[in-house]
Scaffold this motif. Structure first.
Motif, short mmCIF file in Angstrom:
data_model
loop_
_atom_site.label_atom_id
_atom_site.label_comp_id
_atom_site.label_asym_id
_atom_site.label_seq_id
_atom_site.Cartn_x
_atom_site.Cartn_y
_atom_site.Cartn_z
N LYS A 12 0.61 -1.35 0.23
CA LYS A 12 0.06 0.27 0.34
C LYS A 12 0.94 1.60 0.03
O LYS A 12 0.38 2.73 -0.64
N GLN A 13 2.05 1.27 0.17
CA GLN A 13 2.89 2.54 0.48
C GLN A 13 3.52 2.80 -0.81
O GLN A 13 4.01 3.73 -0.89
N THR A 14 4.12 1.41 -1.68
CA THR A 14 4.76 1.56 -2.52
C THR A 14 3.80 1.41 -3.96
O THR A 14 4.33 1.69 -5.24
N ILE A 15 2.60 0.71 -4.12
CA ILE A 15 2.01 0.86 -5.60
C ILE A 15 0.95 1.74 -5.45
O ILE A 15 0.34 2.15 -4.37
N SER A 16 1.18 1.91 -6.56
CA SER A 16 -0.24 3.62 -6.84
C SER A 16 -0.73 2.88 -8.04
O SER A 16 -0.57 2.34 -9.20
N VAL A 17 -2.33 2.31 -7.43
CA VAL A 17 -3.02 1.65 -8.92
C VAL A 17 -3.85 2.45 -9.25
O VAL A 17 -4.01 3.58 -8.86
N LEU A 51 -5.07 -2.52 -14.19
CA LEU A 51 -3.60 -2.04 -15.03
C LEU A 51 -2.29 -3.16 -15.40
O LEU A 51 -2.02 -3.63 -16.53
N SER A 52 -1.77 -2.54 -14.10
CA SER A 52 -0.85 -3.82 -13.81
C SER A 52 -0.21 -4.20 -13.77
O SER A 52 0.33 -5.68 -13.49
N GLY A 53 -1.58 -5.24 -12.71
CA GLY A 53 -1.80 -6.34 -12.71
C GLY A 53 -0.84 -6.86 -11.17
O GLY A 53 -1.23 -8.06 -10.66
N LEU A 54 -0.50 -5.43 -10.52
CA LEU A 54 0.22 -5.58 -9.18
C LEU A 54 -0.55 -6.11 -8.11
O LEU A 54 -1.52 -5.57 -7.87
N ILE A 55 0.01 -6.67 -7.04
CA ILE A 55 -1.28 -7.17 -6.24
C ILE A 55 -1.18 -5.87 -5.02
O ILE A 55 0.16 -5.99 -4.94
N TYR A 56 -2.09 -5.75 -4.44
CA TYR A 56 -2.69 -4.69 -3.25
C TYR A 56 -2.12 -4.74 -2.37
O TYR A 56 -2.09 -4.26 -1.27
N CYS A 57 -3.81 -5.94 -1.70
CA CYS A 57 -3.72 -6.53 -0.46
C CYS A 57 -4.00 -7.87 -0.65
O CYS A 57 -4.54 -8.43 -1.69
N LEU A 58 -3.37 -8.60 -0.02
CA LEU A 58 -4.05 -10.32 0.21
C LEU A 58 -4.33 -10.42 1.67
O LEU A 58 -3.75 -9.72 2.43
N GLU A 59 -5.11 -11.09 1.82
CA GLU A 59 -5.90 -11.90 3.56
C GLU A 59 -6.09 -13.58 3.04
O GLU A 59 -6.44 -13.79 2.31
N ILE A 60 -5.51 -14.24 4.06
CA ILE A 60 -5.30 -15.43 4.30
C ILE A 60 -6.78 -16.55 4.49
O ILE A 60 -7.85 -15.42 5.25
N GLN A 61 -6.75 -16.92 3.90
CA GLN A 61 -8.54 -17.61 4.14
C GLN A 61 -8.89 -18.62 5.20
O GLN A 61 -8.16 -19.49 4.60
N GLU A 62 -9.37 -18.12 6.41
CA GLU A 62 -9.73 -19.33 7.88
C GLU A 62 -9.77 -19.83 7.88
O GLU A 62 -11.04 -20.01 6.70
N ASP A 63 -10.24 -20.95 9.21
CA ASP A 63 -11.22 -21.28 8.96
C ASP A 63 -12.47 -20.86 9.24
O ASP A 63 -12.09 -18.90 9.65
N LYS A 64 -13.70 -21.24 9.37
CA LYS A 64 -14.84 -20.51 8.98
C LYS A 64 -15.23 -19.73 11.04
O LYS A 64 -15.72 -17.98 11.22
N ALA A 65 -14.72 -20.13 12.21
CA ALA A 65 -14.34 -19.63 13.23
C ALA A 65 -13.82 -18.35 12.70
O ALA A 65 -14.33 -17.49 13.66
N ARG A 104 -12.28 -4.77 3.23
CA ARG A 104 -11.10 -4.96 3.98
C ARG A 104 -10.20 -4.69 3.08
O ARG A 104 -9.23 -4.11 3.64
N LEU A 105 -10.59 -5.19 1.75
CA LEU A 105 -9.15 -5.53 0.44
C LEU A 105 -8.78 -4.12 0.50
O LEU A 105 -8.39 -3.68 -0.46
N MET A 106 -10.00 -3.06 0.43
CA MET A 106 -10.12 -1.61 -0.71
C MET A 106 -9.62 -0.51 0.68
O MET A 106 -9.98 0.40 -0.14
N GLU A 107 -9.61 -1.24 1.89
CA GLU A 107 -9.17 -0.24 2.59
C GLU A 107 -7.93 0.57 2.19
O GLU A 107 -6.91 0.13 2.05
N GLY A 108 -7.83 2.30 2.49
CA GLY A 108 -7.02 2.93 2.15
C GLY A 108 -7.21 2.92 0.50
O GLY A 108 -6.51 4.25 0.23
#
Length: 232
Positions: free
Chosen positions: A73-78, A128-142, A162-166
């Motif tokens: 988020k600090q280095t990629i300009s989407v 446009l660039s295809g660079l990932i801006y944010c990732l989140e692990i998919q954990e168990d349902k709980a 959550r992924l669009m924050e910022g």
């Protein structure tokens, strides 16, 4: 039948076939030299920090992922167009279900994927660039139930927010796993836009109206409706 010894890590950068297996040629395929990769691996270490709960199944990985997202988020300009989707990180090791603490927690099996066994992540990237801006692990349902926004808006809307924050003034494109009127409404409140296809999350969506408008019309016809319910 012949027995082939396991390849060493350096063999993945080979540029010529060995007569049995094709050359992996990682430098050409992924743009990273062997020297750079080995330098990164020498300095790569996953340690448990004091800020992480000891009961967290992902305690060795979470600080690294959070730091990586912060750096993204600090280095990629989407660009103005973003895309949210799932992705897989293949896992060839042990499963925590059968091997306890030695295995990876919550291994996902989606066999329609090229690498169908491993860690599922939700990701948002620049369209446009295809660079990932944010990732989140998919954990168990709980664990997912306790995530920010999920209790109030549901899993699909929650992960999108959550992924669009910022971000602001961006249009996020998603498939039916994320798309709903609720998602579009809440994304709009963050000064962003949402574009996606609705399949099962049809609450507040004018499905019956659109079906009525398209009845008996030829394949490929469309019906456009604005937010006020007026046909365009």
């Amino acid at each position: 039948m012949t027995v082939q010894p396991c390849r060493k890590r350096r063999d993945h950068w080979s540029e010529e076939d060995d007569g049995v297996r094709l050359a992996y040629n990682y430098k050409k395929r992924f743009g990273m030299t062997r020297h750079r990769f080995e330098t990164l691996m020498r300095h790569f270490d996953l340690n448990v920090t004091e800020s992480v709960c000891e009961e967290d199944n992902w305690k060795k990985v979470r600080p690294f992922l959070e730091a990586m997202n912060a750096n993204f988020k600090q280095t990629i300009s989407v660009s103005g167009e973003m895309c949210i989707d799932e992705c897989m990180s293949a896992w060839k090791g042990k499963d925590s279900i059968y091997y306890g603490e030695d295995g990876m927690p919550h291994v996902i099996r989606i066999f329609r994927k090229p690498e169908g066994i491993g860690l599922e992540l939700k990701a948002i990237a620049c369209g446009l660039s295809g660079l990932i801006y944010c990732l989140e692990i998919q954990e168990d349902k709980a664990s997912l139930a306790t995530k920010k926004y999920n209790e109030e808006y549901g899993a699909g809307t929650g992960i999108t927010l959550r992924l669009m924050e910022g971000t602001t003034l961006r249009t996020n494109n998603g498939d039916s796993a994320f798309s709903s009127v609720k998602t579009a409404t809440q994304v709009k409140k963050t000064r962003n836009e949402y574009r996606g296809c609705v399949k099962t999350a049809t609450k507040l969506f004018p499905k019956k109206y659109i079906e009525k408008q398209l009845k008996d019309k030829p394949r490929g016809s469309k019906s456009e409706v604005d937010s006020c319910g007026m046909e365009r």
